[in-house]
Write an enzyme that holds these catalytic residues in place. Structure first.
Site, PDB file in Angstrom:
ATOM      1  N   ASN A   1       0.928  -1.369  -0.062  1.00  0.00           N
ATOM      2  CA  ASN A   1      -0.007   0.102  -0.053  1.00  0.00           C
ATOM      3  C   ASN A   1       0.696   1.258   0.104  1.00  0.00           C
ATOM      4  OD1 ASN A   1      -2.630   1.285   0.176  1.00  0.00           O
ATOM      5  ND2 ASN A   1      -2.149   1.841   2.244  1.00  0.00           N
TER       6      ASN A   1
ATOM      7  N   VAL B   1      -5.559   5.494  -7.347  1.00  0.00           N
ATOM      8  CA  VAL B   1      -5.562   4.087  -6.595  1.00  0.00           C
ATOM      9  C   VAL B   1      -5.681   4.521  -5.107  1.00  0.00           C
ATOM     10  CG1 VAL B   1      -4.346   2.152  -6.277  1.00  0.00           C
ATOM     11  CG2 VAL B   1      -4.191   3.159  -8.655  1.00  0.00           C
ATOM     12  N   PRO B   2      -6.814   4.599  -4.353  1.00  0.00           N
ATOM     13  CA  PRO B   2      -7.192   4.879  -3.156  1.00  0.00           C
ATOM     14  C   PRO B   2      -6.406   4.349  -2.068  1.00  0.00           C
ATOM     15  CG  PRO B   2      -9.117   3.894  -3.955  1.00  0.00           C
ATOM     16  CD  PRO B   2      -7.921   3.669  -5.133  1.00  0.00           C
ATOM     17  N   CYS B   3      -5.048   4.519  -1.932  1.00  0.00           N
ATOM     18  CA  CYS B   3      -4.404   3.871  -0.664  1.00  0.00           C
ATOM     19  C   CYS B   3      -4.959   4.736   0.823  1.00  0.00           C
ATOM     20  CB  CYS B   3      -3.120   3.814  -1.007  1.00  0.00           C
ATOM     21  SG  CYS B   3      -2.145   5.356  -1.331  1.00  0.00           S
ATOM     22  N   HIS B   4      -5.337   5.904   0.334  1.00  0.00           N
ATOM     23  CA  HIS B   4      -5.796   6.697   1.483  1.00  0.00           C
ATOM     24  C   HIS B   4      -6.946   5.997   2.192  1.00  0.00           C
ATOM     25  CE1 HIS B   4      -8.172   8.250  -1.658  1.00  0.00           C
ATOM     26  NE2 HIS B   4      -9.104   8.474  -0.989  1.00  0.00           N
TER      27      HIS B   4
END
Length: 160
Positions: free
Chosen positions: A116, A125-128
């Site tokens: 991640n 690419v929503p790593c948050h």
């Protein structure tokens, strides 16, 4: 061949990188694991119209899911994790353990966290959207204040 541009956002400048015309990077200023600038190629502001339009719509609250073609450089495991990140719905979160379970390996939460953290295309690419087991904010390459702002924004409790 790589090319890049820099676009404004509520977080400050975002560097978009394309390889052979396909988005392969989105980096914030002072981002952890940001590749050296010289790897981004020459600046070319003509390649990124669709990415910039979708980012603008996202920050305006009008876009909930990006539809850009992406070229994600990483190990097979990293790419599998990043694929799982793209499945987390807008405004929701998942824990590292939940992602490991989704991959069929409940003991891989640390490896999921490492993958991640190496996500080369933040926001899109929503790593948050990944949080600790107790729901706390943990690690974010763009910094925890940015992660909090993104999550608050997606939940409708903050506007940019």
């Amino acid at each position: 061949m790589r090319r890049h541009t820099v676009t404004d956002s509520p977080y400050g400048p975002l560097t978009l990188v394309a390889e052979d015309g396909t988005l392969c990077g989105l980096y914030m200023t002072d981002q952890r694991h940001r590749p050296p600038q010289e790897t981004f190629g020459d600046r070319d502001d003509t390649l990124f119209d669709e990415a910039q339009a979708q980012l603008k719509a996202y920050f305006a609250g009008e876009l909930k899911e990006f539809t850009l073609q992406l070229h994600l450089h990483g190990t097979p495991f990293q790419r599998t994790v990043w694929d799982q990140l793209r499945r987390i719905p807008y405004g929701e979160t998942r824990t590292y353990g939940e992602l490991a379970d989704a991959l069929g390996n409940s003991g891989a939460s640390r490896a999921v966290g490492l993958a991640n953290g190496r996500n080369p295309i933040g926001i899109i690419v929503p790593c948050h959207r990944v949080v600790g087991a107790d729901g706390s904010l943990t690690g974010y390459g763009g910094g925890l204040p940015r992660k909090r702002r993104l999550l608050d924004f997606e939940r409708g409790s903050a506007l940019f």
